[in-house]
Design a protein around this motif. Structure first.
Motif, PDB file in Angstrom:
ATOM      1  N   ASP A   6      35.799  27.920  33.385  1.00 40.65           N
ATOM      2  CA  ASP A   6      36.755  28.792  32.823  1.00 40.65           C
ATOM      3  C   ASP A   6      35.673  29.318  31.545  1.00 40.65           C
ATOM      4  N   SER A  56      52.180  39.400  43.754  1.00 40.15           N
ATOM      5  CA  SER A  56      52.309  37.851  44.056  1.00 40.15           C
ATOM      6  C   SER A  56      51.760  37.937  45.493  1.00 40.15           C
ATOM      7  N   GLU A 250      43.670  39.520  39.098  1.00 43.21           N
ATOM      8  CA  GLU A 250      45.044  38.291  39.165  1.00 43.21           C
ATOM      9  C   GLU A 250      44.559  36.893  39.596  1.00 43.21           C
ATOM     10  N   LYS A 252      42.043  35.350  38.121  1.00 40.24           N
ATOM     11  CA  LYS A 252      41.823  34.659  36.940  1.00 40.24           C
ATOM     12  C   LYS A 252      42.963  34.453  36.208  1.00 40.24           C
ATOM     13  N   LYS A 253      44.118  35.366  36.439  1.00 38.66           N
ATOM     14  CA  LYS A 253      45.345  35.164  35.822  1.00 38.66           C
ATOM     15  C   LYS A 253      45.954  34.008  36.310  1.00 38.66           C
ATOM     16  N   LEU A 254      45.775  33.718  37.521  1.00 41.50           N
ATOM     17  CA  LEU A 254      46.569  32.577  38.086  1.00 41.50           C
ATOM     18  C   LEU A 254      45.773  31.263  37.551  1.00 41.50           C
ATOM     19  N   GLU A 256      44.190  30.696  34.820  1.00 37.16           N
ATOM     20  CA  GLU A 256      44.479  30.717  33.258  1.00 37.16           C
ATOM     21  C   GLU A 256      45.682  30.368  32.865  1.00 37.16           C
ATOM     22  N   HIS A 257      46.673  30.444  33.921  1.00 36.11           N
ATOM     23  CA  HIS A 257      48.092  30.024  33.693  1.00 36.11           C
ATOM     24  C   HIS A 257      48.374  28.606  34.204  1.00 36.11           C
ATOM     25  N   GLY A 258      47.065  28.169  34.576  1.00 32.17           N
ATOM     26  CA  GLY A 258      47.341  26.708  35.198  1.00 32.17           C
ATOM     27  C   GLY A 258      48.110  26.492  36.556  1.00 32.17           C
ATOM     28  N   THR A 259      47.861  27.489  37.399  1.00 32.24           N
ATOM     29  CA  THR A 259      48.761  27.199  38.497  1.00 32.24           C
ATOM     30  C   THR A 259      48.183  26.064  39.265  1.00 32.24           C
TER      31      THR A 259
END
Length: 355
Positions: A6, A56, A250, A252-254, A256-259
């Protein structure tokens, strides 16, 4: 999820080798121009279809299957183009052939890495189906051996799903090698050769992009995401740049949000596991029907995930066979023209696709 990479820049920061492919303005015959235009338009349409209508859908198994189907189609297209160009292998630049053979080995290796990980994930789904059958009896008491067996199986599944196939470790270096091969200082001098070089550039870019997404998904890391920049002189450049922006952003967002899982289908399985765990804990007596219902939900989500993996596995295998067939055809042509391929190339081909 804490990711070791990250905050770092994408692994691939290579520029555009377009000037090396066409250092000066090229003027092609109407026939060659039409062949090249048809190929590039087809590639543009394939890339557009990969742009998700719903964010999604990014990295769902169904999207990944379509992405691999697209890649197979593009590789078939370039094989057709080679036939239509009527460009004998004896006219190919020797260095270019060496790079082609090197890259084909890399692609076969990365297919094996992906297939190994798919197989590992599928084995985990067998464990969950056993849990479903173990708890299928509505009269099973919470203290029974079957409850203990189910809890042990879920513990094993959690450990297994958090592991990775060792073969994935090579994906980063493989993709680096493929990207480096875009920089070829020596190109084919004939018009047919220039058309083929330009088409192969498009094939390589889509191949690197799709494989980088697969590697990111399987390894739960953003370090393999490609930062390739494509010149707008290519008819497919706009579609590729839009696709790359949407998908990479998308992913990277996944992260970053700790999926907990990058696969949408796997997230549903994990959700079912979390609901079932408390029902089979020590000292817990499940409400009537609750245990059976939770076990059934787990079985259904696991089955959907397994089916998605099976479809994806088939596409990866198809891609493996396309690459292998193209490689074998080139080697056969070289022998037919009395040319001796590098023996190191032949010995480095993976024997078979790992199922």
């Amino acid at each position: 999820m804490s990711l070791p990479h990250d905050g770092q820049r994408p692994f691939f920061q290579f520029g555009n080798p377009f000037r090396m492919i066409f250092p000066k303005e090229s003027y092609l015959s109407p026939r060659l121009s039409a062949l090249l235009k048809s190929f590039e338009q087809s590639l543009a349409e394939r890339l557009k279809k990969l742009i998700p209508k719903d964010k999604s859908d990014v990295l769902s198994l169904s999207w990944m299957r379509v992405a691999m189907e697209s890649l197979c189609g593009t590789h078939r297209d370039v094989q057709t183009l080679i036939t239509e160009l009527q460009f004998p292998v004896s006219d190919w630049d020797e260095k270019w052939m060496d790079v082609y053979l090197d890259n084909s080995v890399r692609l076969l290796d990365i297919c094996n890495a992906f297939s190994s990980e798919i197989s590992r994930l599928n084995q985990g789904q067998l464990v969950l189906q056993c849990v479903k059958h173990t708890l299928s009896d509505a009269d099973v008491p919470s203290s029974s051996e079957r409850i203990i067996q189910a809890r042990t199986s879920l513990d094993d599944w959690v450990k297994q799903i958090c592991s990775r196939s060792p073969k994935l470790e090579s994906c980063s270096s493989i993709l680096h090698g493929l990207t480096s091969s875009l920089y070829m200082s020596k190109v084919m001098n004939s018009d047919k050769g220039k058309v083929l070089m330009r088409a192969m550039y498009g094939v390589k870019v889509e191949t690197i992009f799709v494989c980088s997404i697969f590697a990111a998904a399987f390894s739960s890391s953003t370090k393999t995401l490609t930062g390739l920049q494509v010149s707008d002189k290519f008819l497919w450049a706009g579609a590729f740049n839009e696709l790359k922006l949407e998908i990479n952003g998308e992913i990277k967002k996944l992260f970053e949000h700790g999926t907990s899982s990058i696969f949408k289908e796997l997230e549903l399985v994990e959700s079912s596991v979390k609901k079932l765990f408390p029902l089979i804990s020590d000292g817990v007596v499940p409400a009537e029907g609750t245990l059976v219902k939770s076990a059934s939900d787990l079985g259904e989500s696991a089955e959907r995930f397994s089916e998605g993996l099976d479809f994806l596995s088939k596409e990866v295998e198809d891609f493996f066979q396309i690459v292998l067939t193209g490689r074998d055809a080139l080697l056969c042509n070289l022998r037919a023209y009395g040319l001796n391929p590098d023996p190191k190339q032949k010995s480095s081909v993976p024997e078979q696709l790992v199922r």
